[in-house]
Scaffold this motif. Structure first.
Motif, PDB file in Angstrom:
ATOM      1  N   GLN A  64       0.816  -1.217   0.000  1.00  0.00           N
ATOM      2  CA  GLN A  64       0.000   0.000   0.000  1.00  0.00           C
ATOM      3  C   GLN A  64       0.846   1.262   0.000  1.00  0.00           C
ATOM      4  OE1 GLN A  64       0.286  -2.161   2.456  1.00  0.00           O
ATOM      5  NE2 GLN A  64       0.992  -1.015   4.253  1.00  0.00           N
ATOM      6  N   ALA A  65       2.097   1.144   0.419  1.00  0.00           N
ATOM      7  CA  ALA A  65       2.983   2.309   0.455  1.00  0.00           C
ATOM      8  C   ALA A  65       3.624   2.595  -0.900  1.00  0.00           C
ATOM      9  CB  ALA A  65       4.071   2.100   1.502  1.00  0.00           C
ATOM     10  N   TYR A  66       3.391   1.708  -1.893  1.00  0.00           N
ATOM     11  CA  TYR A  66       4.011   1.859  -3.208  1.00  0.00           C
ATOM     12  C   TYR A  66       2.968   1.734  -4.316  1.00  0.00           C
ATOM     13  CZ  TYR A  66       8.142   0.956  -0.375  1.00  0.00           C
ATOM     14  OH  TYR A  66       9.115   1.003   0.586  1.00  0.00           O
ATOM     15  N   PRO A  67       2.031   2.670  -4.408  1.00  0.00           N
ATOM     16  CA  PRO A  67       0.992   2.590  -5.438  1.00  0.00           C
ATOM     17  C   PRO A  67       1.548   2.699  -6.856  1.00  0.00           C
ATOM     18  CG  PRO A  67       0.970   4.738  -4.369  1.00  0.00           C
ATOM     19  CD  PRO A  67       1.898   3.876  -3.577  1.00  0.00           C
ATOM     20  N   GLU A  68       2.744   3.284  -6.992  1.00  0.00           N
ATOM     21  CA  GLU A  68       3.344   3.456  -8.315  1.00  0.00           C
ATOM     22  C   GLU A  68       3.986   2.176  -8.842  1.00  0.00           C
ATOM     23  OE1 GLU A  68       6.653   4.049  -5.389  1.00  0.00           O
ATOM     24  OE2 GLU A  68       4.509   4.458  -5.495  1.00  0.00           O
ATOM     25  N   ILE A  69       4.138   1.168  -7.981  1.00  0.00           N
ATOM     26  CA  ILE A  69       4.733  -0.108  -8.390  1.00  0.00           C
ATOM     27  C   ILE A  69       3.652  -1.186  -8.366  1.00  0.00           C
ATOM     28  CG2 ILE A  69       6.513  -1.819  -7.889  1.00  0.00           C
ATOM     29  CD1 ILE A  69       8.120   0.336  -6.506  1.00  0.00           C
ATOM     30  N   SER A  70       3.310  -1.710  -9.522  1.00  0.00           N
ATOM     31  CA  SER A  70       2.184  -2.647  -9.629  1.00  0.00           C
ATOM     32  C   SER A  70       2.557  -4.083  -9.282  1.00  0.00           C
ATOM     33  CB  SER A  70       1.592  -2.598 -11.041  1.00  0.00           C
ATOM     34  OG  SER A  70       2.592  -2.905 -12.004  1.00  0.00           O
ATOM     35  N   THR A  71       3.794  -4.471  -9.534  1.00  0.00           N
ATOM     36  CA  THR A  71       4.221  -5.847  -9.246  1.00  0.00           C
ATOM     37  C   THR A  71       5.500  -5.826  -8.427  1.00  0.00           C
ATOM     38  OG1 THR A  71       5.474  -5.969 -11.316  1.00  0.00           O
ATOM     39  CG2 THR A  71       3.193  -6.757 -11.354  1.00  0.00           C
ATOM     40  N   ASN A  72       5.723  -6.907  -7.697  1.00  0.00           N
ATOM     41  CA  ASN A  72       6.915  -7.010  -6.865  1.00  0.00           C
ATOM     42  C   ASN A  72       8.167  -6.963  -7.743  1.00  0.00           C
ATOM     43  OD1 ASN A  72       8.984  -7.793  -5.050  1.00  0.00           O
ATOM     44  ND2 ASN A  72       7.510  -8.933  -3.824  1.00  0.00           N
ATOM     45  N   PRO A  73       9.036  -5.961  -7.554  1.00  0.00           N
ATOM     46  CA  PRO A  73      10.242  -5.828  -8.393  1.00  0.00           C
ATOM     47  C   PRO A  73      11.224  -6.981  -8.238  1.00  0.00           C
ATOM     48  CG  PRO A  73      10.331  -4.315  -6.536  1.00  0.00           C
ATOM     49  CD  PRO A  73       8.956  -4.901  -6.540  1.00  0.00           C
ATOM     50  N   PHE A  74      11.044  -7.785  -7.203  1.00  0.00           N
ATOM     51  CA  PHE A  74      11.953  -8.911  -6.993  1.00  0.00           C
ATOM     52  C   PHE A  74      11.913  -9.889  -8.159  1.00  0.00           C
ATOM     53  CE2 PHE A  74      12.396 -13.345  -5.480  1.00  0.00           C
ATOM     54  CZ  PHE A  74      13.754 -13.331  -5.208  1.00  0.00           C
ATOM     55  N   TRP A  75      10.712 -10.093  -8.760  1.00  0.00           N
ATOM     56  CA  TRP A  75      10.585 -11.108  -9.806  1.00  0.00           C
ATOM     57  C   TRP A  75      11.358 -10.730 -11.062  1.00  0.00           C
ATOM     58  CZ3 TRP A  75       9.498 -15.118  -7.348  1.00  0.00           C
ATOM     59  CH2 TRP A  75       8.586 -15.103  -6.298  1.00  0.00           C
ATOM     60  N   ALA A  76      11.346  -9.446 -11.416  1.00  0.00           N
ATOM     61  CA  ALA A  76      12.122  -9.005 -12.582  1.00  0.00           C
ATOM     62  C   ALA A  76      13.613  -9.195 -12.326  1.00  0.00           C
ATOM     63  CB  ALA A  76      11.809  -7.548 -12.893  1.00  0.00           C
ATOM     64  N   ARG A  77      14.032  -8.861 -11.101  1.00  0.00           N
ATOM     65  CA  ARG A  77      15.433  -9.049 -10.754  1.00  0.00           C
ATOM     66  C   ARG A  77      15.804 -10.532 -10.714  1.00  0.00           C
ATOM     67  NH1 ARG A  77      18.178  -4.711  -8.369  1.00  0.00           N
ATOM     68  NH2 ARG A  77      16.913  -2.820  -8.191  1.00  0.00           N
ATOM     69  N   LEU A  78      14.894 -11.350 -10.211  1.00  0.00           N
ATOM     70  CA  LEU A  78      15.161 -12.783 -10.116  1.00  0.00           C
ATOM     71  C   LEU A  78      15.361 -13.389 -11.495  1.00  0.00           C
ATOM     72  CD1 LEU A  78      15.391 -15.296  -8.328  1.00  0.00           C
ATOM     73  CD2 LEU A  78      12.919 -15.604  -8.585  1.00  0.00           C
ATOM     74  N   PHE A  79      14.532 -12.993 -12.454  1.00  0.00           N
ATOM     75  CA  PHE A  79      14.675 -13.512 -13.819  1.00  0.00           C
ATOM     76  C   PHE A  79      16.031 -13.140 -14.397  1.00  0.00           C
ATOM     77  CE2 PHE A  79      14.385 -12.755 -18.411  1.00  0.00           C
ATOM     78  CZ  PHE A  79      14.074 -14.036 -18.843  1.00  0.00           C
ATOM     79  N   LEU A  80      16.399 -11.859 -14.237  1.00  0.00           N
ATOM     80  CA  LEU A  80      17.679 -11.397 -14.758  1.00  0.00           C
ATOM     81  C   LEU A  80      18.842 -12.089 -14.055  1.00  0.00           C
ATOM     82  CD1 LEU A  80      18.757  -9.400 -16.849  1.00  0.00           C
ATOM     83  CD2 LEU A  80      18.846  -7.669 -15.050  1.00  0.00           C
ATOM     84  N   LEU A  81      18.728 -12.246 -12.751  1.00  0.00           N
ATOM     85  CA  LEU A  81      19.784 -12.913 -11.988  1.00  0.00           C
ATOM     86  C   LEU A  81      19.912 -14.382 -12.370  1.00  0.00           C
ATOM     87  CD1 LEU A  81      19.226 -11.280  -8.484  1.00  0.00           C
ATOM     88  CD2 LEU A  81      21.312 -11.126  -9.857  1.00  0.00           C
ATOM     89  N   PHE A  82      18.782 -15.023 -12.713  1.00  0.00           N
ATOM     90  CA  PHE A  82      18.840 -16.420 -13.154  1.00  0.00           C
ATOM     91  C   PHE A  82      19.606 -16.535 -14.470  1.00  0.00           C
ATOM     92  CE2 PHE A  82      17.095 -19.808 -15.844  1.00  0.00           C
ATOM     93  CZ  PHE A  82      17.436 -20.912 -15.072  1.00  0.00           C
ATOM     94  N   VAL A  83      19.329 -15.624 -15.406  1.00  0.00           N
ATOM     95  CA  VAL A  83      20.057 -15.620 -16.683  1.00  0.00           C
ATOM     96  C   VAL A  83      21.547 -15.419 -16.427  1.00  0.00           C
ATOM     97  CG1 VAL A  83      20.376 -14.398 -18.867  1.00  0.00           C
ATOM     98  CG2 VAL A  83      18.061 -14.786 -17.974  1.00  0.00           C
ATOM     99  N   TYR A  84      21.871 -14.479 -15.539  1.00  0.00           N
ATOM    100  CA  TYR A  84      23.263 -14.215 -15.209  1.00  0.00           C
ATOM    101  C   TYR A  84      23.906 -15.412 -14.517  1.00  0.00           C
ATOM    102  CZ  TYR A  84      23.084  -9.245 -16.383  1.00  0.00           C
ATOM    103  OH  TYR A  84      23.001  -8.045 -17.040  1.00  0.00           O
ATOM    104  N   PHE A  85      23.130 -16.100 -13.687  1.00  0.00           N
ATOM    105  CA  PHE A  85      23.654 -17.266 -12.969  1.00  0.00           C
ATOM    106  C   PHE A  85      24.173 -18.315 -13.948  1.00  0.00           C
ATOM    107  CE2 PHE A  85      22.978 -21.545 -11.270  1.00  0.00           C
ATOM    108  CZ  PHE A  85      23.734 -21.481 -10.108  1.00  0.00           C
ATOM    109  N   VAL A  86      23.378 -18.618 -14.962  1.00  0.00           N
ATOM    110  CA  VAL A  86      23.776 -19.614 -15.959  1.00  0.00           C
ATOM    111  C   VAL A  86      25.050 -19.165 -16.663  1.00  0.00           C
ATOM    112  CG1 VAL A  86      23.107 -20.781 -18.089  1.00  0.00           C
ATOM    113  CG2 VAL A  86      21.404 -20.386 -16.293  1.00  0.00           C
ATOM    114  N   PHE A  87      25.081 -17.888 -17.053  1.00  0.00           N
ATOM    115  CA  PHE A  87      26.252 -17.365 -17.760  1.00  0.00           C
ATOM    116  C   PHE A  87      27.482 -17.368 -16.865  1.00  0.00           C
ATOM    117  CE2 PHE A  87      29.070 -14.015 -19.260  1.00  0.00           C
ATOM    118  CZ  PHE A  87      29.149 -14.306 -20.616  1.00  0.00           C
ATOM    119  N   ILE A  88      27.318 -16.954 -15.613  1.00  0.00           N
ATOM    120  CA  ILE A  88      28.447 -16.882 -14.671  1.00  0.00           C
ATOM    121  C   ILE A  88      29.049 -18.258 -14.431  1.00  0.00           C
ATOM    122  CG2 ILE A  88      29.049 -16.459 -12.249  1.00  0.00           C
ATOM    123  CD1 ILE A  88      27.002 -14.129 -12.353  1.00  0.00           C
TER     124      ILE A  88
END
Length: 198
Positions: A64-88
């Motif tokens: 409720q304190a973040y009306p400007e953010i519609s979805t949890n930003p963790f999931w976008a970061r998690l996807f990117l981090l997963f791609v990086y994990f494979v590459f790393i």
């Protein structure tokens, strides 16, 4: 990813401890030949994953304190981090050390959390970050852009990673990553100081 207001004394301690665990200790490990470039990138990857998870949990409990953010930003970061994990794992853990059974073995120990230096670094960074956030007096400032903050260390490291194929995976090849980390952390900490002043 940080709270808006942070006690100055705590901030100074956080900066010093973060520099020790993120730059000095990994640098020492490289110098004595007890580390690899995979050690550095894997350490920063885990640091970002755990910091993003803390932010995601905070967002889920205070949506409720973040009306400007519609979805949890963790999931976008998690996807990117997963791609990086494979590459790393493939590039830094195997390809860049191909031909050296000793370094491959070392990377495997790091990957499986059997390296003492790595565990000291990781626990130190995570605990320091957690205490830093706990000392704040206002709500967490959350960004839904996965290309900002400490994630830039990952982006730049991945982009520049190909250079290790040309200069070899030596201690000297790892120092540019330490400099990048120190510089990006310094910029992030300057943003916090400005937020405190404002």
């Amino acid at each position: 990813m940080y709270f808006a207001t942070i006690k100055k004394s705590t901030f100074s301690l956080y900066s010093a401890v973060n520099f020790f665990f993120a730059v000095l200790l990994p640098g020492y490990s490289l110098l004595i030949g007890d580390s690899t470039i995979f050690y550095l990138i894997y350490l920063y990857w885990w640091q970002e994953l755990l910091a993003s998870a803390i932010e995601g949990i905070y967002y889920a409990k205070n949506r409720q304190a973040y009306p400007e953010i519609s979805t949890n930003p963790f999931w976008a970061r998690l996807f990117l981090l997963f791609v990086y994990f494979v590459f790393i794992v493939i590039f830094f853990g195997l390809v860049s050390d191909w031909g050296s059974n000793l370094r491959i073995k070392k990377n495997l120990e790091i990957f499986l959390f059997k390296d003492v230096f790595f565990m000291i670094n990781l626990v130190g960074l995570v605990m320091n970050d957690w205490l830093h956030k706990k000392s704040a007096t206002q709500k967490l400032i959350i960004s839904n852009d996965p290309f900002k903050g400490r994630m830039m260390v990952m982006h730049i490291s991945i982009i520049l990673g190909g250079a290790t194929l040309f200069i070899g995976n030596t201690a000297w090849a790892g120092f540019p990553f330490l400099l990048i980390k120190a510089y990006m952390d310094f910029k992030q900490q300057n943003r916090e100081i400005k937020a405190n002043i404002l």
